[in-house]
Design an enzyme around this catalytic site. Sequence first.
Site, PDB file in Angstrom:
ATOM      1  N   ALA A   1      -5.194  -6.163   1.470  1.00  0.00           N
ATOM      2  CA  ALA A   1      -5.720  -6.334   0.120  1.00  0.00           C
ATOM      3  C   ALA A   1      -5.443  -7.748  -0.359  1.00  0.00           C
ATOM      4  CB  ALA A   1      -5.095  -5.312  -0.822  1.00  0.00           C
TER       5      ALA A   1
ATOM      6  N   GLY B   1      -4.586  -2.754   3.874  1.00  0.00           N
ATOM      7  CA  GLY B   1      -5.864  -2.174   3.504  1.00  0.00           C
ATOM      8  C   GLY B   1      -6.923  -2.311   4.565  1.00  0.00           C
TER       9      GLY B   1
ATOM     10  N   GLU C   1      -6.283   0.499   6.851  1.00  0.00           N
ATOM     11  CA  GLU C   1      -6.708   1.721   6.176  1.00  0.00           C
ATOM     12  C   GLU C   1      -8.228   1.865   6.191  1.00  0.00           C
ATOM     13  OE1 GLU C   1      -3.225   2.496   2.896  1.00  0.00           O
ATOM     14  OE2 GLU C   1      -4.519   0.746   2.611  1.00  0.00           O
TER      15      GLU C   1
ATOM     16  N   GLU D   1       3.244  -2.908   4.235  1.00  0.00           N
ATOM     17  CA  GLU D   1       3.549  -2.831   2.803  1.00  0.00           C
ATOM     18  C   GLU D   1       5.042  -2.708   2.521  1.00  0.00           C
ATOM     19  OE1 GLU D   1      -0.745  -1.491   3.142  1.00  0.00           O
ATOM     20  OE2 GLU D   1       1.103  -1.306   4.300  1.00  0.00           O
TER      21      GLU D   1
END
Length: 259
Positions: A65, A110, A113, A133
């Site tokens: 992200a 992300g 993901e 993370e």
Amino acid sequence: MSYQTITLVKEAGVVTLTINRPPLNPLNSQFFRELDRVVAEIGGDQEVRVLIITGAGEKAFAAGADVTEMVDLTPLEMYDFCRLSLAAYNRLENLDKPTIAAVNGLALGGGCELALACDFRLAAETARFALPEINLGIIPGGGGTQRLPRLIGTARARELLFLGEMIDAATAREYGLVNRVVPGNALLSEAGKLAEKLLAKPPVAQRMLKMALNNGMNMDLPAALLFELESFLLAFGSADRVEGFRALLEKRKPEFKGK
């Protein structure tokens, strides 16, 4: 329609979506809005049968992200940001057409993901995967703690999630995180070959199969078996099934129409 964060190419029933924020292709709120919109449009486009997602350049599929957007957000604002990503990824996961992540480089946070929300994951030999993370004092917020263990099992998922360490493409293949590892210069070609194989399959049965897989994972076994039976019967009632049976008996290649 023009997009700020992606490019689209539609050809012969296949849409290739490229995350276009090189060199690292960070995922911001605009990307999640655009991804959600594109997947919704693909869902309603009968001419599109397969979606391929990749990243621009050779360095990254998506290196997480966009921290520059996240750094000053309040928890409430961050909640809204995560809701965007979850909505987009859920729509992608539940798209009733096959999806392929062609991972051409870093797939971190992300980005990993995003790949997890696809049906198939092909990785270039130079691809790297991580859910880092924990190293930033947070945890995955785009489905990583849920989709990863469902895919590779809890033991290896805990290792990746708690340590936040990066693994290479070969290790990802060993873990079951990716289906196949290919040379980088052959990645999109291999994704295209897989798409061609999927295009030859009956669309109705593909939809029912994906529904049974996705929904059954969240049910107890008796309920999942019943859902599978109901999905089977819907596929059995299709014109594609009639064509498939006839082609088998007549010893010819079936011509599926998606009906």
